[in-house]
Design an enzyme around this catalytic site. Structure first.
Site, PDB file in Angstrom:
ATOM      1  N   SER A 103       0.839  -1.252  -0.017  1.00  0.00           N
ATOM      2  CA  SER A 103      -0.011   0.075   0.003  1.00  0.00           C
ATOM      3  C   SER A 103       0.754   1.299  -0.014  1.00  0.00           C
ATOM      4  O   SER A 103       0.463   2.331  -0.580  1.00  0.00           O
ATOM      5  CB  SER A 103      -0.957  -0.011   1.128  1.00  0.00           C
ATOM      6  OG  SER A 103      -1.805  -1.132   1.033  1.00  0.00           O
ATOM      7  N   GLU A 127      -4.631  -3.682  -6.798  1.00  0.00           N
ATOM      8  CA  GLU A 127      -4.712  -2.417  -7.125  1.00  0.00           C
ATOM      9  C   GLU A 127      -5.109  -1.409  -6.193  1.00  0.00           C
ATOM     10  O   GLU A 127      -5.857  -0.629  -6.641  1.00  0.00           O
ATOM     11  CB  GLU A 127      -5.201  -2.565  -8.518  1.00  0.00           C
ATOM     12  CG  GLU A 127      -4.394  -3.184  -9.668  1.00  0.00           C
ATOM     13  CD  GLU A 127      -4.911  -3.194 -10.946  1.00  0.00           C
ATOM     14  OE1 GLU A 127      -5.370  -1.953 -11.257  1.00  0.00           O
ATOM     15  OE2 GLU A 127      -4.733  -3.933 -11.658  1.00  0.00           O
TER      16      GLU A 127
END
Length: 390
Positions: free
Chosen positions: A140, A370
């Site tokens: 992240s 994603e």
């Protein structure tokens, strides 16, 4: 009861060309994907020949310029194709989305010479791409990546490990983000690395909860030498390039999520119409009818959200917030819809005789890839309220 393929969704496409394209896609799905989806997923088989067919048919090039072999289709159309492919088999839909993501840097930030030399083969030459941003210690927090590229004359030498790479070990090219400068987002540069580069290798694929047919693996870079001609964009521009690609990629994940949810709803509708209990079909019971109504509503809302974001993108308007919202809502909805489908099928939903359990396992990963859905909430909140401590 046999596996039910997705029922045709009524779509409002902007051109006759787009309608003809959808007809072609549905023919490919019926002939090449649906008959093999469950078996190949159970066996962990990646359909490499199918991706060559998709490439040769122009279906890996839809949102890119005709000048380089692309279909020059708006995202509004491309995403609906992705949805149909994902409804048939997520390994295929997500694979197309990842390939599109891997081409994005060169297509939008490469020089004219780079695009002339490489892009046509990437789009319609039967090749398959992978996108290398995440690392074992950098997910992240993408700006903290450690893979490094050091200038050596006219070349760059890359070292490091990339993690969670879809198509890792089977891709023909890798879009790699590596550090060329100081810590932070401004020290990152993008490179286009061929799969046969000396020193590039892939680990054994991860053993995953779902999507067994789609290989996910670490990619190792051990003194991989890349000429400066394969640097994409300026030095230090890599993080901006990566985030630009991910904004569009999040719409691809949203469309895939709606596809999986639609396939699950179709299965739930077929099962409850056929299955008899207490002398009548399950679909006659109000409690289950309400579940089906809620599932359908979430799917329609998700589809409307990703299409609204796509139309902003097509119009050249900012769409980052809407892309994050679409990714967040559609993947959460897919998790709810697939879980409810397992419940609708009762004990049968928990068996591998039906694809309900596969849809549920596949939906889970879409909340992670994603940009996790927690990251999407951060993006949305930043647009609404600015950065903390502003």
């Amino acid at each position: 009861m046999s596996e039910h393929g997705p029922q045709p969704v009524e779509r409002h496409l902007p051109t006759q060309e787009a309608r003809d394209l959808l007809t072609l896609v549905r023919e490919v799905i019926a002939r090449e994907i649906t008959p093999h989806a469950s078996t190949q997923e159970a066996e962990g088989t990646f359909p490499r020949d199918l991706f060559r067919l998709l490439s040769q048919s122009g279906l890996l090039a839809l949102p890119y310029s005709e000048e380089f072999g692309g279909g020059e289709q708006p995202y509004e159309v491309y995403l609906q194709v992705l949805e149909e492919l994902a409804a048939a088999r997520l390994t295929v839909g997500l694979g197309v989305s990842v390939h599109t993501l891997a081409c994005h840097a060169l297509a939008h930030h490469g020089t004219k010479e780079q695009r002339t030399e490489h892009l046509a083969a990437m789009l319609t030459g039967g090749t398959l791409g992978a996108y290398c941003l995440s690392e074992p210690t950098s997910g992240s927090d993408a700006a903290s990546l450690r893979a490094r590229a050091v200038r050596d004359g006219d070349d760059w030498v890359l070292n490091g490990t990339k993690a969670w790479i879809t198509h890792g070990g089977i891709a023909d090219f890798y879009t790699v983000l590596a550090r060329t400068g100081p810590d932070g987002p401004r020290g990152i540069t993008a490179f286009l690395v061929p799969s046969d580069a000396e020193g590039l290798s892939a680990a054994v694929p991860e053993r995953k909860m779902g999507m067994n047919g789609s290989p996910t693996a670490q990619v190792h870079l051990d003194d991989v030498r890349v000429p400066d001609e394969r640097r994409v964009g300026e030095e230090g521009q890599g993080f901006t390039i990566a985030m630009d690609a991910l904004e569009s990629g999040r719409l691809g994940i949203a469309a895939c999520a709606v596809g999986v949810a639609q396939a699950a709803l179709d299965l739930g509708l077929a099962y409850t119409a056929e299955r008899q209990q207490f002398g009548r079909p399950l679909a006659d019971f109000q409690g289950l009818r309400f579940m089906l109504a809620d599932m359908a509503t979430q799917i329609e809302a998700g589809r409307a959200l990703y299409l609204a974001a796509a139309r902003l993108r097509d119009a050249g308007e900012p769409f980052s917030q809407q892309a994050a919202m679409a990714k967040l809502f559609c993947t959460d909805a897919a998790m709810r819809v697939t879980t409810d489908t397992v419940q609708l099928l009762g004990g049968y939903g928990y068996t591998t005789d039906f694809p309900a359990e596969r849809y549920m396992r596949e939906a889970k990963v879409l909340q992670i890839v994603e940009g996790t859905n927690q990251v999407q909430r951060m993006v949305i909140a930043r647009h609404l309220a600015g950065s903390p401590g502003r």
